[in-house]
Scaffold this motif. Structure first.
Motif, PDB file in Angstrom:
ATOM      1  N   PRO A 166       5.181  -3.862   9.360  1.00  0.00           N
ATOM      2  CA  PRO A 166       6.127  -4.654   8.566  1.00  0.00           C
ATOM      3  C   PRO A 166       7.026  -3.728   7.747  1.00  0.00           C
ATOM      4  O   PRO A 166       6.786  -2.519   7.659  1.00  0.00           O
ATOM      5  N   ASN A 167       8.048  -4.310   7.128  1.00  0.00           N
ATOM      6  CA  ASN A 167       8.926  -3.452   6.334  1.00  0.00           C
ATOM      7  C   ASN A 167       8.262  -3.072   5.021  1.00  0.00           C
ATOM      8  O   ASN A 167       7.242  -3.635   4.626  1.00  0.00           O
ATOM      9  N   GLU A 168       8.859  -2.109   4.336  1.00  0.00           N
ATOM     10  CA  GLU A 168       8.236  -1.526   3.146  1.00  0.00           C
ATOM     11  C   GLU A 168       8.024  -2.551   2.030  1.00  0.00           C
ATOM     12  O   GLU A 168       6.997  -2.533   1.341  1.00  0.00           O
ATOM     13  N   ASP A 169       8.998  -3.446   1.847  1.00  0.00           N
ATOM     14  CA  ASP A 169       8.862  -4.455   0.786  1.00  0.00           C
ATOM     15  C   ASP A 169       7.672  -5.361   1.037  1.00  0.00           C
ATOM     16  O   ASP A 169       6.938  -5.722   0.098  1.00  0.00           O
TER      17      ASP A 169
ATOM     18  N   GLU B 147       2.397 -15.867   5.379  1.00  0.00           N
ATOM     19  CA  GLU B 147       1.362 -16.739   5.938  1.00  0.00           C
ATOM     20  C   GLU B 147      -0.004 -16.055   5.891  1.00  0.00           C
ATOM     21  O   GLU B 147      -1.011 -16.686   5.550  1.00  0.00           O
ATOM     22  N   ALA B 148      -0.032 -14.777   6.244  1.00  0.00           N
ATOM     23  CA  ALA B 148      -1.292 -14.037   6.232  1.00  0.00           C
ATOM     24  C   ALA B 148      -1.872 -13.991   4.823  1.00  0.00           C
ATOM     25  O   ALA B 148      -3.080 -14.189   4.617  1.00  0.00           O
ATOM     26  N   VAL B 149      -1.023 -13.731   3.835  1.00  0.00           N
ATOM     27  CA  VAL B 149      -1.476 -13.680   2.440  1.00  0.00           C
ATOM     28  C   VAL B 149      -2.060 -15.026   2.023  1.00  0.00           C
ATOM     29  O   VAL B 149      -3.152 -15.103   1.446  1.00  0.00           O
TER      30      VAL B 149
ATOM     31  N   ASP C  77       3.711 -11.694  14.797  1.00  0.00           N
ATOM     32  CA  ASP C  77       4.837 -10.780  14.605  1.00  0.00           C
ATOM     33  C   ASP C  77       4.765 -10.211  13.196  1.00  0.00           C
ATOM     34  O   ASP C  77       3.862 -10.568  12.416  1.00  0.00           O
ATOM     35  N   ASN C  78       5.692  -9.328  12.856  1.00  0.00           N
ATOM     36  CA  ASN C  78       5.621  -8.637  11.567  1.00  0.00           C
ATOM     37  C   ASN C  78       6.736  -9.053  10.618  1.00  0.00           C
ATOM     38  O   ASN C  78       7.140  -8.291   9.740  1.00  0.00           O
ATOM     39  N   THR C  79       7.253 -10.270  10.785  1.00  0.00           N
ATOM     40  CA  THR C  79       8.318 -10.757   9.917  1.00  0.00           C
ATOM     41  C   THR C  79       7.775 -11.119   8.534  1.00  0.00           C
ATOM     42  O   THR C  79       6.566 -11.292   8.337  1.00  0.00           O
ATOM     43  N   ARG C  80       8.675 -11.279   7.593  1.00  0.00           N
ATOM     44  CA  ARG C  80       8.272 -11.633   6.230  1.00  0.00           C
ATOM     45  C   ARG C  80       7.532 -12.963   6.196  1.00  0.00           C
ATOM     46  O   ARG C  80       6.563 -13.137   5.447  1.00  0.00           O
ATOM     47  N   ARG C  81       7.975 -13.898   7.005  1.00  0.00           N
ATOM     48  CA  ARG C  81       7.318 -15.203   7.053  1.00  0.00           C
ATOM     49  C   ARG C  81       5.844 -15.056   7.442  1.00  0.00           C
ATOM     50  O   ARG C  81       4.970 -15.673   6.836  1.00  0.00           O
TER      51      ARG C  81
END
Length: 306
Positions: A259-262, A232-234, A224-228
């Motif tokens: 994902p969102n802009e931030d 994790e990807a980073v 998914d494209n959530t901040r979490r």
């Protein structure tokens, strides 16, 4: 059934309903090493169709005949296994072809038992499976850490890790992360000109990697494209890159939606590209600024002392 067999089934399946799996006598030798909590993959027509955990196991030709033998059948299934849980998968065999120890093009016709714990972990990681064994170990580890902090004592981590290689727990739920595997498969299919690889290092297994050489790219996919998931990807990309056998030129995080802009700014700040799905076999890339990527390449490749 013998009394011992019935008692074991009753112990593991208190609800009274049991799913069974059987193997022919040809597999007597390998099937004798299957234990409670082991993971089984059910395959058919080039796909892993389901994934389960083994409950009770025993050799009982008469019981196998009762379950599966039809009038006129010559084949018998004396190796009988109950299943604690089964989850649908629907994943093409290719998700395993780049796991070290699995041959490219393997179609998994024969039942096999993997006794190499590292290979078993690699296989489960490749198809996105979370097992009860791993879940229980993580729970035990968190509890041990918490108790050591409260009592101000040293955590015997070496002992915990040793237990990990010996511990077998009865399986509960098998969770299969199909989304990430399907996203990787579709991205691979959308780029037929690239012969992607999956590379194992001490840090883990990359989701996708371009062939080694000039311009190597590591790609980490998330469901998914959530901040979490962005974080994790980073974390995974920054761990995989320095351990890679090739010099890495580009890190990319792959998502099923934008994902969102931030979060995109966060990726770009670290020189990591953002790729997201826009439709069937369609993906869009938002590349990190080249200045950031070139600056971070020395960090990715552990070249700060050069």
């Amino acid at each position: 059934m013998t009394t011992a067999e019935l008692d074991r089934l009753t112990e593991l399946h208190s609800r009274g309903a049991v799913m069974f799996w059987g193997r022919t006598g040809f597999h007597d030798k390998t099937m004798s090493s299957v234990r409670t909590g082991d993971v089984v993959l059910f395959t058919w027509k080039n796909h892993i169709r389901a994934i389960g955990t083994v409950g009770a196991s025993f050799r009982n030709p008469e019981f196998g005949d009762l379950l599966w033998r039809e009038p006129g059948d010559e084949e018998r299934f004396p190796n009988v296994f109950s299943l604690l849980d089964v989850a649908d998968a629907e994943l093409h065999y290719s998700v395993l072809w780049n796991v070290r120890g699995i041959k490219h093009g393997d179609i998994f016709r024969q039942g096999r038992v993997i006794t190499d714990l590292r290979l078993a972990d690699d296989v489960l990681e490749a198809i996105g499976v979370q097992t009860a064994e791993a879940e229980d170990f993580e729970t035990k580890l968190r509890k041990a850490v918490d108790e050591s902090l409260k009592s101000n004592v040293t955590l015997k981590l070496e002992r915990m890790l040793k237990e990990r290689t010996e511990y077998q727990a009865p399986g509960r739920a098998v969770q299969v992360n199909r989304t990430e595997a399907r996203l990787v498969q579709e991205y691979d299919k959308a780029h037929p000109d690239i012969n992607f690889e999956r590379v194992r290092s001490s840090a883990g297994i990359t989701d996708l990697q371009t062939p080694g050489g000039k311009g190597t790219e590591l790609i980490e996919a998330k469901g998914d494209n959530t901040r979490r998931r962005v974080r994790e990807a980073v974390a995974q990309l920054l761990q995989y890159a320095p351990e890679n056998e090739h010099e890495v030129d580009r890190l990319t995080a792959l998502f099923p939606a934008l994902p969102n802009e931030d979060d995109i700014r966060y990726l770009h700040r670290l020189g990591i590209d953002c790729v997201y799905r826009t439709g069937p076999l369609l993906f869009e890339r938002q590349p990190a600024p080249d200045t950031h990527r070139q600056y971070m390449r020395r960090v990715w490749n552990d070249q700060l002392d050069d």
